[in-house]
Design a protein around this motif. Structure first.
Motif, PDB file in Angstrom:
ATOM      1  N   LEU A 231       0.823  -1.203   0.000  1.00 32.69           N
ATOM      2  CA  LEU A 231       0.000   0.000   0.000  1.00 32.69           C
ATOM      3  C   LEU A 231       0.861   1.258   0.000  1.00 32.69           C
ATOM      4  CD1 LEU A 231      -3.020   0.763   0.094  1.00 32.69           C
ATOM      5  CD2 LEU A 231      -2.797   0.937   2.568  1.00 32.69           C
ATOM      6  N   PHE A 246      -5.992   5.158   4.150  1.00 34.02           N
ATOM      7  CA  PHE A 246      -6.823   4.004   3.763  1.00 34.02           C
ATOM      8  C   PHE A 246      -6.960   2.999   4.894  1.00 34.02           C
ATOM      9  CE2 PHE A 246      -5.553   5.497  -0.497  1.00 34.02           C
ATOM     10  CZ  PHE A 246      -6.810   5.595  -1.082  1.00 34.02           C
ATOM     11  N   TYR A 257      -6.604  -5.082   4.559  1.00 32.98           N
ATOM     12  CA  TYR A 257      -7.200  -3.950   3.861  1.00 32.98           C
ATOM     13  C   TYR A 257      -6.372  -3.655   2.616  1.00 32.98           C
ATOM     14  CZ  TYR A 257      -3.583  -0.895   5.963  1.00 32.98           C
ATOM     15  OH  TYR A 257      -2.394  -0.322   6.346  1.00 32.98           O
ATOM     16  N   VAL A 259      -6.392  -1.368  -1.539  1.00 36.48           N
ATOM     17  CA  VAL A 259      -6.953  -0.482  -2.555  1.00 36.48           C
ATOM     18  C   VAL A 259      -6.678  -1.099  -3.919  1.00 36.48           C
ATOM     19  CG1 VAL A 259      -6.822   1.817  -3.597  1.00 36.48           C
ATOM     20  CG2 VAL A 259      -6.587   1.562  -1.124  1.00 36.48           C
ATOM     21  N   HIS A 265      -3.430  -4.134  -7.199  1.00 38.33           N
ATOM     22  CA  HIS A 265      -3.912  -4.374  -5.841  1.00 38.33           C
ATOM     23  C   HIS A 265      -2.847  -3.870  -4.876  1.00 38.33           C
ATOM     24  CE1 HIS A 265      -5.211  -7.589  -2.632  1.00 38.33           C
ATOM     25  NE2 HIS A 265      -5.478  -6.360  -2.249  1.00 38.33           N
ATOM     26  N   ARG A 267      -1.855  -3.529  -1.287  1.00 37.83           N
ATOM     27  CA  ARG A 267      -2.289  -4.279  -0.114  1.00 37.83           C
ATOM     28  C   ARG A 267      -1.605  -3.796   1.149  1.00 37.83           C
ATOM     29  NH1 ARG A 267      -1.363 -10.384  -0.961  1.00 37.83           N
ATOM     30  NH2 ARG A 267       0.753  -9.850  -0.285  1.00 37.83           N
ATOM     31  N   TRP A 552     -11.899  -0.075  -2.634  1.00 38.39           N
ATOM     32  CA  TRP A 552     -11.224  -0.157  -1.334  1.00 38.39           C
ATOM     33  C   TRP A 552     -11.941  -1.179  -0.468  1.00 38.39           C
ATOM     34  CZ3 TRP A 552     -13.753   0.950   3.288  1.00 38.39           C
ATOM     35  CH2 TRP A 552     -12.956   1.019   4.447  1.00 38.39           C
ATOM     36  N   TYR A 553     -11.166  -1.958   0.299  1.00 34.75           N
ATOM     37  CA  TYR A 553     -11.776  -2.917   1.216  1.00 34.75           C
ATOM     38  C   TYR A 553     -11.043  -2.898   2.551  1.00 34.75           C
ATOM     39  CZ  TYR A 553      -7.841  -6.104   0.347  1.00 34.75           C
ATOM     40  OH  TYR A 553      -6.585  -6.665   0.264  1.00 34.75           O
ATOM     41  N   SER A 554     -11.769  -3.224   3.599  1.00 40.12           N
ATOM     42  CA  SER A 554     -11.177  -3.349   4.927  1.00 40.12           C
ATOM     43  C   SER A 554     -11.939  -4.432   5.676  1.00 40.12           C
ATOM     44  CB  SER A 554     -11.267  -2.020   5.687  1.00 40.12           C
ATOM     45  OG  SER A 554     -10.694  -2.136   6.981  1.00 40.12           O
ATOM     46  N   PHE A 566     -16.003   5.024   5.901  1.00 36.87           N
ATOM     47  CA  PHE A 566     -14.967   5.093   4.856  1.00 36.87           C
ATOM     48  C   PHE A 566     -14.882   6.474   4.203  1.00 36.87           C
ATOM     49  CE2 PHE A 566     -18.795   3.278   2.921  1.00 36.87           C
ATOM     50  CZ  PHE A 566     -18.944   3.980   1.732  1.00 36.87           C
ATOM     51  N   PRO A 569     -10.971   7.088   3.405  1.00 34.52           N
ATOM     52  CA  PRO A 569     -10.572   6.440   2.153  1.00 34.52           C
ATOM     53  C   PRO A 569     -11.218   7.069   0.923  1.00 34.52           C
ATOM     54  CG  PRO A 569     -10.964   4.791   3.836  1.00 34.52           C
ATOM     55  CD  PRO A 569     -11.373   6.105   4.432  1.00 34.52           C
ATOM     56  N   ALA A 573      -9.283   8.313  -2.303  1.00 36.40           N
ATOM     57  CA  ALA A 573      -9.638   7.738  -3.604  1.00 36.40           C
ATOM     58  C   ALA A 573      -9.969   8.824  -4.616  1.00 36.40           C
ATOM     59  CB  ALA A 573     -10.818   6.786  -3.447  1.00 36.40           C
TER      60      ALA A 573
END
Length: 593
Positions: A231, A246, A257, A259, A265, A267, A552-554, A566, A569, A573
């Motif tokens: 990341l 993020f 988590y 993006v 990716h 990470r 985006w994930y967490s 979020f 983030p 973004a």
């Protein structure tokens, strides 16, 4: 819980410097040969001990066959919430299954399990899931090869996932040491614990069925993965972006988590209570209610494209339970179930029905009939269907039930399964999701009903790939649309005339076709509403698909707003491409490192 690692890592760093000064940087002082052979494991170790040392060499021994494990670890309970645990649950959770038998094949330095996903057994609390590991040689191991295997303990009939590592020494003839095991992290809001110790191991070398197919499938899976970068690389490749923003919520609650931008990716670290998880690619994560979007939503949208009109089918025609045969279900459709808008509820307050104690009558059974009965009978009719959103996991489960029935009434599909033969065959498989995502939680009976509303076990790569597919790739595989366009565009907030139903008292949130949406106008300073679709899971799992193509994930588990909100983030973004309506949304390409 994952407290700061700085105090614990300082002595290790000093020891590493001393080793470098003496020219012995490859020496192993944790889980060495004597430890694995003698079975001493007094306390948890830094998980770097489960990775190869710098002087590791290719494996001299070959690992193909079955591995049997038994024994009980030491445990330390860090959190156990009585609201979620019945009497005796904690005692069961502090033990391991005693019928563990795993099969592996070897491809180079990779150990590939013959079966991925949670494996049913006799233990009342846990099922074991294993992921591909590694095998290598180290100078101090006396000719043994050293194998490390990522695994997870997944709660039976539920989705709590506790991540761990196994390590053992072996020879091709079946000689084997004890197996060190350690669990140091989890995604589980109500049960958090450390486990560590030695297990008795038995290695039975021999051919494993479908060896070539297992190797080929794993190679395809790895080749299809998105390029992964740390990341922190976002700061170099996209000047002005702050990668730290993020990471939301408490670090101790976060499992993973990342993006996805420009097909890359990015990470975050896979930190645990005892160092960084050494095989982040293999860290297993629960979906919880992300499945309401990724399973229930996508399955109905796929079937609507294949068989137009199926979303408008009446529930009562397909639910084989007396409670769904009455007048109150007569005008409720499959789409109403997906939207959680059946008009049947006790309280319209946010999550009041879902948080009520009697919902245990739905979640506790492990067979289909009592769950179906609850879904059909639990709530009285209060509104016309399609007019009010009230969150019910039981609605999503009922949708899976009626979709299964509707599918099997189609000529030629009488024996098909809605998860295996529609969602996996047409979407997840072609998309390239991991074999870990191949299985879903099901009822423990002849019906084998997919849960639909929870129950997937995923990798971080799966979260990233799903988010990119739904957002940047607009639900297309190889340029081909796989979903009903009207339903999918509405779910992804691409139809301004169809934003979905309000989420109780949360004015800037909507729910539509299994997906949530949030208006980020205020947070981003947009001139107009800026709706962003997202998926959400219990405890703090969020997957957001921003309109500029960034995802985006967490994955967290403390259930606090800080681990869910979020907005931060979203602001970062927006630096990668405009999110506000009316502005250019082209995502900036990464700078070549």
């Amino acid at each position: 819980m994952k407290p700061s690692l700085s105090n614990r890592l300082l002595p290790i760093a000093i020891a590493a410097l001393a080793l470098l000064a003496t020219g012995d940087a490859g020496a192993r002082d944790l889980l060495d040969r004597d430890t694995l052979l003698s079975g001493r494991y007094r306390q948890p170790v830094d998980l770097s001990a489960y990775a190869p040392t710098p002087d590791a060499q290719p494996a001299m021994q070959h690992f193909e066959g079955r591995l049997r494990l038994r024994g009980q670890p030491a445990t330390l309970t860090l959190l156990a919430l009585d609201d979620f645990l019945a009497p005796g649950d904690l005692k069961q959770a502090r033990t391991l299954p005693q019928d563990l038998e795993l099969a592996f094949v070897q491809d180079g330095d990779t150990l590939i399990p013959a079966r991925r996903g949670p494996q049913p057994g006799t233990h009342p609390w846990w099922e074991l899931a294993v992921e591909p590991g590694r095998i290598w040689n180290e100078p101090g191991d006396g000719g043994y090869s050293r194998a490390a295997i990522p695994f997870a303990l997944v709660q039976r009939n539920a989705n709590c996932t506790h991540n761990g590592m196994l390590m053992l020494l072996l020879r091709s003839d079946g000689t084997v040491s004890q197996a060190a095991m350690q669990v140091s992290s989890e995604t589980c809001h109500y049960l958090q614990l450390d486990m560590w110790g030695m297990l008795k191991a038995e290695y039975l070398p021999g051919p494993v069925a479908a060896r070539d197919a297992l190797v080929a499938d794993h190679r395809r899976e790895v080749a299809a993965r998105l390029p992964v970068r740390p990341l922190s690389a976002l700061a170099q490749e996209h000047p002005g972006v702050d990668p730290a923003r993020f990471a939301i919520g408490a670090a101790r609650a976060r499992s993973a988590y990342g993006v996805v931008a420009g097909g890359i990716h990015y990470r975050g670290d896979c930190d645990t209570r005892h160092g960084t998880y050494p095989y982040c690619d293999a860290l297993l994560l629960p979906s919880y209610s992300v499945a309401k979007s990724a399973v229930a939503g996508l399955a109905l949208m796929r079937l609507e494209r294949l068989y137009p009109g199926i979303a408008a089918q009446p529930v009562g025609t397909h639910a084989r339970a007396s409670g769904c045969r009455g007048d109150r279900w007569r005008d409720v459709t499959f789409l109403h179930l997906l939207d959680m808008a059946t008009g049947q509820y006790d309280s319209p307050a946010y999550m009041a029905d879902e948080d009520d104690a009697r919902v245990r009558d739905f979640f506790a059974p492990d067979t289909h009939a009592p769950r179906l009965a609850f879904a059909c009978e639990a709530y009285p009719r209060r509104d016309p269907p399609g007019t009010r959103w009230v969150y019910h996991t039981s609605d999503t489960y009922l949708l899976g039930t009626v979709l299964q029935d509707a599918l099997r009434r189609i000529p030629g599909r009488e024996r098909d399964d809605v998860f295996d033969d529609v969602l996996w065959a047409d979407v997840f498989g072609p998309l390239g999701l991991s074999s870990a995502a191949r299985a879903t939680r099901r009822s423990d009976d002849e019906a084998r009903q997919p849960f639909f509303g929870w129950g997937l076990t995923l990798l971080g790569e799966d979260f990233a790939r799903l988010a990119r597919f739904l957002g940047e790739q607009r639900g297309r595989i190889d340029g081909r649309e796989v979903f009903d366009a009207t339903l999918f565009d509405a779910a992804m907030q691409r139809d301004p005339a169809r934003r979905g139903l309000p989420v109780a008292t949360l004015e800037r949130f909507r729910y539509q076709h299994g997906f949530w949406a949030r208006d980020l106008q205020a947070e981003l300073g947009c001139a107009q509403p800026a709706w962003t679709p997202f998926m959400s899971g219990f405890g703090g799992i969020t997957v957001a698909m921003f309109p500029n193509g960034v995802a985006w994930y967490s994955v967290a588990d403390d259930g606090l707003l800080a681990s869910i909100d979020f907005a931060g983030p979203a602001r970062e973004a927006a630096k990668l491409g405009a999110i506000c309506p009316g502005e250019s949304r082209e995502t900036t390409a990464p700078v070549t490192p």
